[in-house]
Design an enzyme around this catalytic site. Structure first.
Site, PDB file in Angstrom:
ATOM      1  N   ASP A  49       1.682 -10.519  -7.855  1.00 27.06           N
ATOM      2  CA  ASP A  49       0.456 -10.411  -7.062  1.00 27.06           C
ATOM      3  C   ASP A  49       0.783  -9.577  -5.833  1.00 27.06           C
ATOM      4  OD1 ASP A  49      -1.766 -10.678  -5.454  1.00 27.06           O
ATOM      5  OD2 ASP A  49      -1.877 -12.855  -5.584  1.00 27.06           O
ATOM      6  N   ASN A  77       2.154   2.611  -6.369  1.00 27.14           N
ATOM      7  CA  ASN A  77       1.055   3.201  -7.122  1.00 27.14           C
ATOM      8  C   ASN A  77      -0.160   2.290  -7.231  1.00 27.14           C
ATOM      9  OD1 ASN A  77      -0.078   5.306  -8.726  1.00 27.14           O
ATOM     10  ND2 ASN A  77       0.320   4.113 -10.557  1.00 27.14           N
ATOM     11  N   SER A 139      -3.705  10.164  -1.719  1.00 29.61           N
ATOM     12  CA  SER A 139      -4.891  10.845  -2.227  1.00 29.61           C
ATOM     13  C   SER A 139      -5.282  11.971  -1.282  1.00 29.61           C
ATOM     14  CB  SER A 139      -6.056   9.859  -2.349  1.00 29.61           C
ATOM     15  OG  SER A 139      -7.281  10.528  -2.576  1.00 29.61           O
ATOM     16  N   TYR A 158     -11.623   3.649   1.432  1.00 30.00           N
ATOM     17  CA  TYR A 158     -10.530   4.180   0.626  1.00 30.00           C
ATOM     18  C   TYR A 158      -9.781   5.273   1.381  1.00 30.00           C
ATOM     19  CZ  TYR A 158      -8.230   6.465  -3.378  1.00 30.00           C
ATOM     20  OH  TYR A 158      -7.311   7.019  -4.242  1.00 30.00           O
ATOM     21  N   LYS A 162      -5.909   5.104   2.759  1.00 32.33           N
ATOM     22  CA  LYS A 162      -4.906   6.064   2.292  1.00 32.33           C
ATOM     23  C   LYS A 162      -4.290   6.818   3.469  1.00 32.33           C
ATOM     24  CE  LYS A 162      -4.938   5.657  -2.265  1.00 32.33           C
ATOM     25  NZ  LYS A 162      -3.741   5.339  -3.066  1.00 32.33           N
TER      26      LYS A 162
END
Length: 259
Positions: A49, A77, A139, A158, A162
């Site tokens: 987890d 990842n 990203s 997001y 990142k």
């Protein structure tokens, strides 16, 4: 993982001398991985987890039993695109402050905090490794200039998570440099993953994304294959030196070839 040769790198599990560990949430949804692991006995599946440091400590101990207490390359990842509000630009959250907090918090939890937990829990193994590399799969969305030029105003949480983890990766690099540990944030490119297909498979969304991406690279026609992206990323990881530690690079090993 042994020192790489001068040829283009292949997936690390192809070489039986390499030990590859895949950390996953559940084996129930890991069909393709299970099939590959059945063929390649050097692939080890570890259920854990990412949000639970205690579970991650247990995962690190499980890996240590196989490797003798070391790990050459740690690749971060795991991640999430966040809640459904990811399609909204910042101004759309006016009057929806609870949704804004959830948008930010969920992404920070999944894409930033969990990765810090992972690094800290596995750091002892990396210290004992030969290559001593920590790589965060980031990203383009986490790059300010990419966002500015493309005009992509969505994926708020997001992108923030990142970008934040890019900084954290640099911080780890600064802290651990004297130990010979190298860190890197890397964009994998626009990749034809299942998650990407679920979004850009829609013709209208694909057209919108292409119009935005053409402001960066007029020649881009669509996402690259997973194999191509992974091969390019492995090349960058293979070539990572102290001089590039802490940087944010593309899968081509530079700052501007995002596709």
């Amino acid at each position: 993982m042994p020192a790489a040769d001068t040829d283009r790198p292949r997936p690390k599990s192809v070489d039986p001398k390499n030990k590859v560990f895949a950390l996953i949430r559940s084996r129930a949804t890991a069909g393709p991985l299970e099939e590959l692991a059945a063929k390649r006995k050097n692939i080890h599946i570890v259920v854990t987890d990412m949000s639970n440091p205690r579970k991650l400590d247990e995962a690190a101990a499980e890996v240590a039993k196989v490797t003798g207490g070391s790990l050459d390359v740690l690749i971060l990842n795991a991640g999430s695109a966040g809640p459904e509000t990811s399609t909204l630009p910042p101004s759309a959250f006016h009057g929806r402050e609870d949704a804004l907090e959830n948008e930010i918090h969920e992404n920070i939890k999944n894409n930033l905090l969990s990765n810090i937990y992972l690094v800290n829990c596995f750091l002892g193994l990396v210290r004992n490794g030969v290559e001593k590399k920590i790589v965060f799969v980031s990203s383009q969305c986490g790059d300010v200039e990419f966002t500015r030029v493309t005009g992509l105003a969505t994926l708020l949480g997001y992108s923030v998570s990142k970008a934040g983890m890019n900084v954290i990766t640099t911080k780890f690099g600064a802290e651990l440099a004297q130990e010979g540990i190298k860190t890197l944030s890397m964009s994998p490119g626009w990749v034809n993953t299942d998650a990407a297909k679920a979004v850009t498979g829609d013709p209208e969304i694909r057209k919108f994304m292409l119009n935005a991406f053409h402001k960066i690279d007029p020649t881009v026609e669509g996402p690259i294959s997973v194999d191509e992206s992974v091969t390019d990323q492995l090349q960058v990881i293979q070539n990572l030196t102290e001089a590039d530690s802490g940087k944010f690079l593309t899968h081509h090993g530079n700052h501007d070839e995002w596709f």
